[in-house]
Design a protein around this motif. Sequence first.
Motif, mmCIF file in Angstrom:
data_model
loop_
_atom_site.group_PDB
_atom_site.id
_atom_site.type_symbol
_atom_site.label_atom_id
_atom_site.label_comp_id
_atom_site.label_asym_id
_atom_site.label_seq_id
_atom_site.Cartn_x
_atom_site.Cartn_y
_atom_site.Cartn_z
ATOM 1 N N ARG A 120 4.920 37.218 -32.883
ATOM 2 C CA ARG A 120 6.535 37.099 -33.084
ATOM 3 C C ARG A 120 6.934 35.781 -32.232
ATOM 4 O O ARG A 120 6.725 35.714 -31.098
ATOM 5 N N ILE A 121 7.467 34.848 -32.721
ATOM 6 C CA ILE A 121 8.027 33.713 -32.043
ATOM 7 C C ILE A 121 9.477 34.025 -31.801
ATOM 8 O O ILE A 121 10.300 34.261 -32.714
ATOM 9 N N GLN A 122 9.995 34.054 -30.531
ATOM 10 C CA GLN A 122 11.221 34.107 -30.147
ATOM 11 C C GLN A 122 11.812 33.065 -29.440
ATOM 12 O O GLN A 122 11.231 32.419 -28.447
ATOM 13 N N ALA A 167 11.091 26.870 -31.461
ATOM 14 C CA ALA A 167 10.424 27.617 -32.107
ATOM 15 C C ALA A 167 9.236 26.727 -32.562
ATOM 16 O O ALA A 167 8.194 27.280 -32.739
ATOM 17 N N ALA A 168 9.454 25.666 -33.064
ATOM 18 C CA ALA A 168 8.315 24.604 -33.487
ATOM 19 C C ALA A 168 7.388 24.388 -32.678
ATOM 20 O O ALA A 168 6.257 24.494 -32.721
ATOM 21 N N GLN A 169 7.846 24.089 -31.275
ATOM 22 C CA GLN A 169 6.811 23.825 -30.269
ATOM 23 C C GLN A 169 6.015 24.976 -29.797
ATOM 24 O O GLN A 169 4.912 24.766 -29.605
ATOM 25 N N GLU A 170 6.636 26.227 -29.840
ATOM 26 C CA GLU A 170 5.978 27.316 -29.327
ATOM 27 C C GLU A 170 4.805 27.639 -30.432
ATOM 28 O O GLU A 170 3.751 28.166 -30.315
ATOM 29 N N LEU A 171 5.268 27.497 -31.866
ATOM 30 C CA LEU A 171 4.308 27.598 -32.776
ATOM 31 C C LEU A 171 3.147 26.645 -32.881
ATOM 32 O O LEU A 171 2.079 26.936 -32.904
ATOM 33 N N LEU A 172 3.436 25.422 -32.562
ATOM 34 C CA LEU A 172 2.564 24.302 -32.021
ATOM 35 C C LEU A 172 1.537 24.684 -31.154
ATOM 36 O O LEU A 172 0.301 24.502 -31.259
ATOM 37 N N ARG A 173 1.950 25.218 -30.111
ATOM 38 C CA ARG A 173 0.981 25.499 -28.898
ATOM 39 C C ARG A 173 0.263 26.902 -29.299
ATOM 40 O O ARG A 173 -0.958 26.930 -28.885
ATOM 41 N N GLY A 174 0.792 27.820 -30.219
ATOM 42 C CA GLY A 174 -0.009 28.777 -30.561
ATOM 43 C C GLY A 174 -1.095 28.420 -31.605
ATOM 44 O O GLY A 174 -2.210 28.987 -31.320
ATOM 45 N N LEU A 175 -0.657 27.374 -32.373
ATOM 46 C CA LEU A 175 -1.996 26.882 -33.294
ATOM 47 C C LEU A 175 -3.082 26.397 -32.453
ATOM 48 O O LEU A 175 -4.162 26.445 -32.907
#
Length: 265
Positions: free
Chosen positions: A242-244, A251-259
């Motif tokens: 879950r991205i908070q 949120a986009a930056q956190e998603l990119l780091r996760g990918l």
Amino acid sequence: MELLVCLKQVPDMAEGMPDPELGLVFPDNVTQEISALDRYALEAAARLQDSCPDCSITLLSLDGETALRDGYAVVGEQAVLVWDPAFEGSDPVGKGLILAEAARVLEERQGRPFDLILCGQQSADLGSGLTGPSLAEALGRPAVGSVLTAEYKDGCFHFQREIGRGIQIVEADGGCVALVTRSDRPLRYPTILRKMTAVEMELPELHGEDLSALDRSRTGQEGACMRIVRRFAPPAKEDAVRIQATSGEEAAQELLRGLEWAKVL
């Protein structure tokens, strides 16, 4: 122009979810509200009235007094409640039949048919999506599904509807049923004056004896052709993340780091 908007009253899902072992039994004292997609149908009707000053909107609900008052606080000229103990336990198809017969009675009383009937494509609680099509079939009128917007011009209604990844424009003559899925604009808020009026007004009611042509064998618990066998929540995925974030960019930056961490990118 005469518009009819059908509103369903449902429990506020944010306050409590039904017990999976008991079907659609919600906790006590959960706030009742208008089903989410029916709010979009109400907004679509309000926009049609904005562009057509002689447009009149009637609100109709089966055993949903709170939904009618909340809807009338936003828009509408009259609100009618359909209620009868014999209707309890009706399935979505039976509810569509009841609303269809109520619509016929209202048309007879006002001396002219409804030019358009709007409702949400499915409800927020059961979500079967069968009541609207059942209503249209019982009235012998075409139904247009996945509607985003409704506009009246050149003597007919123009609907924008979602299809896959695109938008389709559908033209329909008066008398059809529009099944609304969402709105491309923010929903309007009720005014203080209309909220006060909605709280104090008397709601006209239609009962079983008023719907003389209704096939009672297809309504109520005994006439239900659809029953809930089991209701359950799908198991949560163990690897879900879950991205908070406080903003879309964060949120986009956190998603990119996760990918990148998962070596997807």
